[in-house]
Structure formats: structure tokens, C-alpha cells
Design a protein around this motif. Sequence first.
Motif, PDB file in Angstrom:
ATOM      1  N   ALA A 173    -118.654 -14.531-124.482  1.00 37.74           N
ATOM      2  CA  ALA A 173    -119.077 -13.804-125.683  1.00 37.74           C
ATOM      3  C   ALA A 173    -119.388 -12.346-125.365  1.00 37.74           C
ATOM      4  N   GLN A 174    -120.047 -12.120-124.211  1.00 33.29           N
ATOM      5  CA  GLN A 174    -120.337 -10.742-123.802  1.00 33.29           C
ATOM      6  C   GLN A 174    -119.044  -9.967-123.558  1.00 33.29           C
ATOM      7  N   TYR A 175    -118.131 -10.575-122.818  1.00 35.35           N
ATOM      8  CA  TYR A 175    -116.870  -9.899-122.512  1.00 35.35           C
ATOM      9  C   TYR A 175    -116.035  -9.702-123.778  1.00 35.35           C
ATOM     10  N   ALA A 176    -116.188 -10.600-124.736  1.00 38.87           N
ATOM     11  CA  ALA A 176    -115.439 -10.460-125.989  1.00 38.87           C
ATOM     12  C   ALA A 176    -115.879  -9.211-126.737  1.00 38.87           C
ATOM     13  N   LEU A 177    -117.182  -8.941-126.778  1.00 39.03           N
ATOM     14  CA  LEU A 177    -117.661  -7.725-127.436  1.00 39.03           C
ATOM     15  C   LEU A 177    -117.082  -6.481-126.763  1.00 39.03           C
ATOM     16  N   LEU A 178    -117.121  -6.476-125.429  1.00 38.12           N
ATOM     17  CA  LEU A 178    -116.580  -5.331-124.700  1.00 38.12           C
ATOM     18  C   LEU A 178    -115.076  -5.205-124.914  1.00 38.12           C
ATOM     19  N   ALA A 179    -114.378  -6.334-124.813  1.00 41.33           N
ATOM     20  CA  ALA A 179    -112.923  -6.299-124.948  1.00 41.33           C
ATOM     21  C   ALA A 179    -112.500  -5.939-126.364  1.00 41.33           C
ATOM     22  N   LEU A 180    -113.252  -6.392-127.370  1.00 39.29           N
ATOM     23  CA  LEU A 180    -112.922  -6.038-128.747  1.00 39.29           C
ATOM     24  C   LEU A 180    -113.026  -4.526-128.959  1.00 39.29           C
ATOM     25  N   GLY A 181    -114.083  -3.933-128.419  1.00 35.35           N
ATOM     26  CA  GLY A 181    -114.208  -2.488-128.527  1.00 35.35           C
ATOM     27  C   GLY A 181    -113.083  -1.762-127.817  1.00 35.35           C
ATOM     28  N   PHE A 182    -112.757  -2.239-126.626  1.00 35.92           N
ATOM     29  CA  PHE A 182    -111.686  -1.619-125.846  1.00 35.92           C
ATOM     30  C   PHE A 182    -110.354  -1.714-126.575  1.00 35.92           C
ATOM     31  N   THR A 183    -110.062  -2.889-127.109  1.00 37.69           N
ATOM     32  CA  THR A 183    -108.755  -3.091-127.740  1.00 37.69           C
ATOM     33  C   THR A 183    -108.692  -2.473-129.132  1.00 37.69           C
ATOM     34  N   LEU A 184    -109.827  -2.328-129.817  1.00 35.18           N
ATOM     35  CA  LEU A 184    -109.832  -1.618-131.091  1.00 35.18           C
ATOM     36  C   LEU A 184    -109.392  -0.175-130.902  1.00 35.18           C
ATOM     37  N   ILE A 185    -109.929   0.463-129.881  1.00 33.13           N
ATOM     38  CA  ILE A 185    -109.578   1.862-129.632  1.00 33.13           C
ATOM     39  C   ILE A 185    -108.105   1.993-129.284  1.00 33.13           C
ATOM     40  N   PHE A 186    -107.615   1.086-128.445  1.00 34.43           N
ATOM     41  CA  PHE A 186    -106.194   1.181-128.095  1.00 34.43           C
ATOM     42  C   PHE A 186    -105.311   0.819-129.285  1.00 34.43           C
ATOM     43  N   GLY A 187    -105.653  -0.259-129.968  1.00 38.00           N
ATOM     44  CA  GLY A 187    -104.793  -0.719-131.051  1.00 38.00           C
ATOM     45  C   GLY A 187    -104.687   0.265-132.187  1.00 38.00           C
ATOM     46  N   ILE A 188    -105.771   0.966-132.499  1.00 38.79           N
ATOM     47  CA  ILE A 188    -105.791   1.857-133.654  1.00 38.79           C
ATOM     48  C   ILE A 188    -105.434   3.287-133.269  1.00 38.79           C
ATOM     49  N   LEU A 189    -105.969   3.775-132.149  1.00 34.08           N
ATOM     50  CA  LEU A 189    -105.725   5.159-131.750  1.00 34.08           C
ATOM     51  C   LEU A 189    -104.622   5.293-130.703  1.00 34.08           C
ATOM     52  N   GLY A 190    -104.308   4.182-130.010  1.00 32.56           N
ATOM     53  CA  GLY A 190    -103.384   4.273-128.890  1.00 32.56           C
ATOM     54  C   GLY A 190    -104.017   4.903-127.665  1.00 32.56           C
ATOM     55  N   VAL A 215    -113.208  15.994-129.799  1.00 32.31           N
ATOM     56  CA  VAL A 215    -112.487  16.118-128.530  1.00 32.31           C
ATOM     57  C   VAL A 215    -111.210  15.279-128.520  1.00 32.31           C
ATOM     58  N   ILE A 216    -111.355  13.958-128.637  1.00 35.17           N
ATOM     59  CA  ILE A 216    -110.196  13.065-128.536  1.00 35.17           C
ATOM     60  C   ILE A 216    -109.176  13.354-129.635  1.00 35.17           C
ATOM     61  N   GLU A 217    -109.655  13.652-130.820  1.00 34.04           N
ATOM     62  CA  GLU A 217    -108.764  13.847-131.973  1.00 34.04           C
ATOM     63  C   GLU A 217    -107.725  14.939-131.716  1.00 34.04           C
ATOM     64  N   ARG A 218    -108.078  15.933-130.946  1.00 36.67           N
ATOM     65  CA  ARG A 218    -107.167  17.039-130.679  1.00 36.67           C
ATOM     66  C   ARG A 218    -105.988  16.627-129.787  1.00 36.67           C
ATOM     67  N   PHE A 219    -106.172  15.526-129.031  1.00 36.96           N
ATOM     68  CA  PHE A 219    -105.149  15.117-128.068  1.00 36.96           C
ATOM     69  C   PHE A 219    -104.756  13.650-128.259  1.00 36.96           C
ATOM     70  N   VAL A 220    -104.968  13.105-129.465  1.00 42.21           N
ATOM     71  CA  VAL A 220    -104.877  11.668-129.669  1.00 42.21           C
ATOM     72  C   VAL A 220    -103.482  11.120-129.368  1.00 42.21           C
ATOM     73  N   ASP A 221    -102.446  11.933-129.477  1.00 48.07           N
ATOM     74  CA  ASP A 221    -101.093  11.458-129.201  1.00 48.07           C
ATOM     75  C   ASP A 221    -100.645  11.732-127.771  1.00 48.07           C
ATOM     76  N   ASP A 222    -101.498  12.333-126.980  1.00 50.64           N
ATOM     77  CA  ASP A 222    -101.186  12.615-125.571  1.00 50.64           C
ATOM     78  C   ASP A 222    -101.942  11.599-124.712  1.00 50.64           C
ATOM     79  N   HIS A 223    -101.239  10.538-124.270  1.00 55.63           N
ATOM     80  CA  HIS A 223    -101.902   9.437-123.573  1.00 55.63           C
ATOM     81  C   HIS A 223    -102.562   9.887-122.277  1.00 55.63           C
ATOM     82  N   LEU A 224    -101.895  10.727-121.526  1.00 55.19           N
ATOM     83  CA  LEU A 224    -102.469  11.190-120.264  1.00 55.19           C
ATOM     84  C   LEU A 224    -103.723  12.015-120.500  1.00 55.19           C
TER      85      LEU A 224
END
Length: 288
Positions: free
Chosen positions: A16-33, A83-92
Amino acid sequence: MHEFWSAAIIGVSLGAQYALLALGFTLIFGILGVINFAHGGFYALGGYVAYSAVSGLGLPYPLAVLAAVLVTAALGYVYELFVIERFVDDHLATMMLTLGLYLMISTGLLAVFGPQSPEFSFPVKGSYSIGALRIAKENLVVLAVCGCAIGAIYWLIYRTDLGRALRALADDRQVATTQGMRPRLLFPLAFGLATGLAGLTGALVTPILALSPSAGDPVLVTSFLTVILGGLGSIAGATIAALIVGFIEAYASVYLGGSAGALVLFIMVLVILLARPTGLFGRQIRGA
């Protein structure tokens, strides 16, 4: 046999703890890339905010946890917006920016609080006994809070207009934008939501384990492996993978020793990626 069931209970709590962390991690990747390497920093920051609220302000622990969520969510929102918004399409660039943020958080915590772990203990003590089986009350509390938070996230993502808008952006940003979705407004909300989940986990878990400026290091590694195992961008995959990781860590610690869990997890992720490069429920990474 009681060791088996004790490990199962610990595994569910860890999952359950790891699920909270992983959900946050994957939300950012899934929505923002964006792969958020600052996730472990928000976990540690949540623990220190809760500690400061309890020891410095005298707040009760539940309010301290709420403060940790609000502070980490607000910081994530502001950092994405400016900050992130300015470079959101630049993965590196975004990887470097999130890694830099993690270093700033951990270095700042070290400068303010020092390298020693503060006296920060979970307010609920003791255990329940069922025959020879002992269940720590703190594990049950963490499991209950994490379970409620996971349920709330699923409700938000799959049952609200905001969640539908976020999923539309994740599926096809260009089409969603033409339909009236505004990434400039929604991306900071998604990032803040994800970092708030990391802060919540840190506020819940660090009193049980240990609170230090480097507390986010193993969390970052475990979250990353969990999300890879479930599939980058997959919310269901992140949840299922987190439970798998929780059980692996619990049973490996009981039967093989504490350091065996990470090795077993790494081998499992490697084997799965060889058979299925996108993970259990993943999709192709944008731009790949």
C-alpha cells in the motif's frame, strides 16, 4: 506458519505504501511524460514537515500529516508551473530538472536538520495478537490510510471531470487540447497531486522506519523499479506491481534476510522486461 501470515500482513502494508509512491510517479509520467527523479525528495520532505509540525508547532499527528501533504503538493505545483512547464516536452531537460530538485531538497534538509535522525515516532504503539500471530497496530493504521488514499485517487481519476481531463491529456495531448483541455492548468495540478502523495507516504512511514535527509534514496529506487515493473504510465499496473514488490520485500526479509528483497526485485524486473519491455501493463513511451 505464523511467520508466513505475519509476512503477508507486512507485505500488504508495504504494498500500500509503495502503491501511493508508484501512483504519484506514474501519474506524472503518464500525464506529463516526465520521469520525476525528485519523488524521493518529496517523500523525505513530507516526513520532515510532519516532524516539524509535531515537535515545533505542537500539532497533533493527523494535522501534521495533512500539513506534509499540503506543503509537498504546493511545492510540486509551483515547481511544475514555473520550471518544468517550460521544458515539459524535453525529456532530458525534465529529468535533469527533477534530479536537481531532489538534490536541492536533500541538501536543504541536511543543512537545516543535520545528518542525524530526529526523534520522531509513530503515535500508535502496540500490537494485536491472534494466537501466535502478532499484528503491529502501526502497520494497520498505515494500511488503512494508504488504502483510503488509493481509493480516493482512483475515484478522482476515473469518476470526476478532472480525472477524465487528465486521462484525455495522457491519451492524446493534441486532441485533448483541441477539445478545450488546458495543459497549462492541468499539468501543475497533476504534478502537485503526485508530490502530495509522496509527502503523505513520507509523513506516514518515516516515523516507523527512519527520518533522515537521505531517506528518499531507497524510495526513489523502489518507486522507479515498481513503476517499470507495472509499466510506465499505467495506474493499474503501478498498483498491482506495488503489491508484488511489497510481498517480495516482506517474504525475502523473513526467509532470506533483509538485503535479499532488493536483489530478488531487481532480478524479477529484469526477467519481466526481457519478456515484456513495456512492463506488465505498460504502453510505448512517448517519442520512442
